[in-house]
Design a protein around this motif. Structure first.
Motif, short mmCIF file in Angstrom:
data_model
loop_
_atom_site.label_atom_id
_atom_site.label_comp_id
_atom_site.label_asym_id
_atom_site.label_seq_id
_atom_site.Cartn_x
_atom_site.Cartn_y
_atom_site.Cartn_z
N VAL A 144 0.87 -1.18 0.00
CA VAL A 144 0.00 0.00 0.00
C VAL A 144 0.91 1.24 0.00
CG1 VAL A 144 -1.63 1.33 1.41
CG2 VAL A 144 -1.93 -1.15 1.13
N VAL A 145 0.57 2.21 -0.82
CA VAL A 145 1.39 3.42 -0.93
C VAL A 145 0.91 4.46 0.07
CG1 VAL A 145 2.11 5.31 -2.45
CG2 VAL A 145 1.92 2.97 -3.34
N ILE A 146 1.85 5.05 0.78
CA ILE A 146 1.53 6.11 1.74
C ILE A 146 2.14 7.41 1.23
CG2 ILE A 146 1.79 6.92 4.11
CD1 ILE A 146 2.22 3.99 4.93
N THR A 147 1.32 8.44 1.16
CA THR A 147 1.83 9.76 0.78
C THR A 147 1.82 10.68 1.99
OG1 THR A 147 -0.40 10.40 0.05
CG2 THR A 147 1.10 9.57 -1.63
N ASP A 148 2.84 11.52 2.05
CA ASP A 148 3.00 12.47 3.15
C ASP A 148 2.37 13.79 2.75
OD1 ASP A 148 3.79 14.16 5.18
OD2 ASP A 148 5.92 13.67 5.06
N GLU A 149 1.33 14.19 3.49
CA GLU A 149 0.65 15.44 3.19
C GLU A 149 0.75 16.39 4.38
OE1 GLU A 149 -3.25 15.02 1.58
OE2 GLU A 149 -2.56 13.73 -0.09
N GLY A 150 1.97 16.55 4.87
CA GLY A 150 2.19 17.50 5.96
C GLY A 150 1.91 16.90 7.31
N ASP A 151 0.76 17.24 7.90
CA ASP A 151 0.38 16.71 9.20
C ASP A 151 -0.29 15.35 9.12
OD1 ASP A 151 1.37 18.96 10.47
OD2 ASP A 151 -0.57 20.01 10.45
N GLU A 152 -0.56 14.91 7.90
CA GLU A 152 -1.26 13.64 7.71
C GLU A 152 -0.50 12.76 6.72
OE1 GLU A 152 -5.99 14.40 8.29
OE2 GLU A 152 -5.13 15.00 6.36
N ILE A 153 -0.76 11.46 6.82
CA ILE A 153 -0.34 10.51 5.80
C ILE A 153 -1.59 9.88 5.22
CG2 ILE A 153 1.97 10.03 6.67
CD1 ILE A 153 0.86 7.62 8.16
N VAL A 176 4.00 1.53 2.72
CA VAL A 176 5.34 2.09 2.60
C VAL A 176 5.24 3.54 2.16
CG1 VAL A 176 7.53 1.95 1.35
CG2 VAL A 176 6.38 -0.14 2.09
N LEU A 177 5.94 4.40 2.86
CA LEU A 177 5.95 5.83 2.55
C LEU A 177 6.59 6.05 1.18
CD1 LEU A 177 5.23 8.63 3.74
CD2 LEU A 177 7.57 8.72 4.61
N GLU A 178 5.85 6.71 0.33
CA GLU A 178 6.27 6.91 -1.06
C GLU A 178 7.68 7.52 -1.13
OE1 GLU A 178 4.01 8.45 -5.10
OE2 GLU A 178 3.72 9.56 -3.22
N VAL A 219 -7.18 6.56 2.80
CA VAL A 219 -7.44 6.63 4.23
C VAL A 219 -6.45 7.61 4.86
CG1 VAL A 219 -7.43 5.35 6.41
CG2 VAL A 219 -8.34 4.28 4.34
N ARG A 220 -6.98 8.62 5.51
CA ARG A 220 -6.14 9.69 6.07
C ARG A 220 -5.88 9.43 7.56
NH1 ARG A 220 -6.26 13.47 2.01
NH2 ARG A 220 -5.02 14.92 3.26
N VAL A 221 -4.61 9.59 7.94
CA VAL A 221 -4.18 9.32 9.31
C VAL A 221 -3.25 10.44 9.76
CG1 VAL A 221 -2.94 7.71 10.81
CG2 VAL A 221 -4.32 6.82 8.93
N PRO A 222 -3.46 11.01 10.94
CA PRO A 222 -2.51 12.00 11.44
C PRO A 222 -1.13 11.36 11.65
CG PRO A 222 -4.55 12.02 12.72
CD PRO A 222 -4.59 10.80 11.86
N TRP A 223 -0.08 12.11 11.39
CA TRP A 223 1.25 11.59 11.64
C TRP A 223 1.39 11.15 13.11
CZ3 TRP A 223 5.35 9.51 9.64
CH2 TRP A 223 5.72 9.76 8.32
N VAL A 230 8.06 9.27 15.77
CA VAL A 230 8.19 10.54 16.47
C VAL A 230 8.93 11.49 15.53
CG1 VAL A 230 9.10 11.75 18.48
CG2 VAL A 230 8.24 9.40 18.72
N ASP A 231 8.31 12.63 15.24
CA ASP A 231 8.89 13.58 14.28
C ASP A 231 9.19 12.88 12.96
OD1 ASP A 231 8.76 15.66 16.14
OD2 ASP A 231 10.73 15.14 16.97
N LYS A 232 8.29 12.01 12.55
CA LYS A 232 8.34 11.29 11.27
C LYS A 232 9.52 10.32 11.16
CE LYS A 232 5.82 14.89 8.74
NZ LYS A 232 5.72 15.69 7.50
N GLU A 233 10.07 9.92 12.29
CA GLU A 233 11.16 8.94 12.30
C GLU A 233 10.82 7.80 13.26
OE1 GLU A 233 13.77 8.72 10.37
OE2 GLU A 233 13.33 10.60 9.31
N PHE A 234 11.24 6.59 12.88
CA PHE A 234 10.96 5.39 13.66
C PHE A 234 12.26 4.86 14.26
CE2 PHE A 234 10.28 0.76 14.08
CZ PHE A 234 9.11 0.77 14.83
N GLN A 235 12.21 4.49 15.53
CA GLN A 235 13.37 3.93 16.21
C GLN A 235 13.16 2.43 16.41
OE1 GLN A 235 16.12 5.82 16.87
NE2 GLN A 235 15.02 7.46 15.83
#
Length: 413
Positions: A144-153, A176-178, A219-223, A230-235
């Protein structure tokens, strides 16, 4: 729980009192649910209707909140109890055992990959409201393709399997984030226009699992709800990769429950209806005196007990990791647990299919009647045990035994 002809899955209102407070109480509750499911399992399987009533039964009995925190009204139980509950429910109905097992995995997914704040929010939400999980995560399909639209994916794509789909309240999405290799899990409401179910689950077995295709149309999801980000990064942690061995043991447990249900159904039929064979030169008054019948049941029961012991041993191993401090789990611990689970799954698949086939030899020709429904066990086991090739499980165990290699985490290991 005693059942009568009037007891049906559709008639459960007021049946359940206070939710259990002990492991033994939860197992007894699961046995009660299984007994109710068993009364009309064959008829419901033949009808193939969407299992709304069955999921309502799981909710009303409290089983959906078994792993939920006590402070939110959950059972506060551990995974060893959850695995046994899955097994008990599957004795009564393999499809519903699968649905419950997948629910437990997806309800735990936020613990596997989420932040502390996300864990608390999701567990509070599903536990307090008795919500049921499904999942649209099928690695064999294109991502599934995920696009980053600022505050949402935004998730867009299709999955050919989505177990629980139409009967779920919450759906776990993964994509997966595009333009990157970042996989992102999110938990979203199932009932929304952007999720369209294909209503195309029409398989040999596990007919009531609602495992058909799903279209995910923006499907829209808040980051903030991107699990573990956290801050668009995964640990990453090794703990994040426990999802696969955990669900592989979910499989093994509902396979075990189906096999136990098959043997129970066969023994009941044999004692009540099967006749001794009068043309063997050593005529018996009763089928329970037939040497070949006693031999077959002894062999099948011994094999089933052995498989159960291995499944339980694997459950003890993975439970220790699932309830550990997340940062403490090592790759070696994870790998050793995955190998043991692979062995347990391989054994119960082989044993379960043997039982589901051989029971016809000790019940007789009349037991093939559609109204008897002994075919349901083989169909259910045969269908789901094709989820991923069991030969690869043997290879994982072989590499561990011969070479000392632990399996690398994958979507199937």
């Amino acid at each position: 729980m005693s059942t009568t002809e009037a007891d049906t899955v559709n008639d459960t209102a007021g049946r359940w009192g206070q939710r259990p407070g002990t492991r033994e109480g939860w197992l007894e509750r699961a046995q009660d649910v299984a007994a109710l499911l068993a009364t009309d399992a064959v008829a419901r399987d033949r009808a193939g209707a969407t299992p709304h009533a069955e999921v309502r039964l799981l909710k009303e009995s409290g089983l959906v909140t078994l792993l939920g925190p006590v402070e939110h009204g959950g059972g506060g139980q551990t995974w060893s109890t959850a695995y046994e509950v899955i097994r008990e429910v599957a004795k009564g109905d393999g499809s519903i055992g699968q649905l419950l097992g997948y629910h437990y995995l997806w309800a735990w997914a936020v613990r596997l990959v989420g932040t502390d704040a996300q864990i608390d929010a999701v567990e509070r939400l599903y536990t307090e409201s008795d919500l049921f999980f499904g999942g649209a995560v099928n690695p064999r399909d294109s991502d599934v393709v995920i696009t980053d639209e600022g505050d949402e994916i935004v998730y867009t794509g299709r999955k050919s399997f989505s177990t629980g789909s139409k009967v779920s309240d919450l759906t776990v999405l993964e994509g997966v984030l595009e333009g990157t290799d970042k996989h992102i899990f999110a938990i979203v409401p199932s009932d929304q226009e952007a999720i369209v179910y294909g209503d195309d689950w029409d398989n040999l077995g596990q007919r009531l699992t609602e495992s058909g295709s799903v279209e995910i149309n923006g499907v829209r999801v808040p980051w903030a709800s991107a699990a573990g980000y956290v801050d668009k990064e995964f640990q990453p942690l090794v703990y994040n990769t426990l999802n696969t061995p955990t669900i592989q043991l979910v499989f093994a447990n509902f396979y075990l429950g189906i096999a136990q249900g098959a043997l129970d159904a066969a023994t009941s039929y044999t004692k009540e209806k099967t006749r001794a064979w009068p043309f063997g030169g050593d005529d018996k008054d009763s089928v329970t005196e037939e040497f070949y019948v006693l031999d077959a049941y002894g062999d099948l029961q011994a094999k089933l007990w052995a498989a159960e012991a291995l499944v339980d041993r694997a459950g003890e191993r993975i439970e220790g990791l699932l309830h550990a401090e997340r940062a403490s789990v090592t790759a070696e611990q994870r790998g050793a647990a995955a190998v043991l689970i692979a062995a347990a799954k391989e054994r119960i698949v082989a044993t379960g299919l043997e039982i589901a086939t051989k029971i016809f030899e000790v019940t007789g020709a009349r037991a093939t009647s559609n109204s008897t429904g002994l075919d349901i066990y083989w169909r259910n086991l045969r269908t789901h045990s094709l989820h991923d090739p069991v030969a690869y499980k043997r290879v994982e165990v072989g590499r561990y035994t011969l070479l000392g290699e632990i399996p690398e985490p994958t979507w199937y290991t």
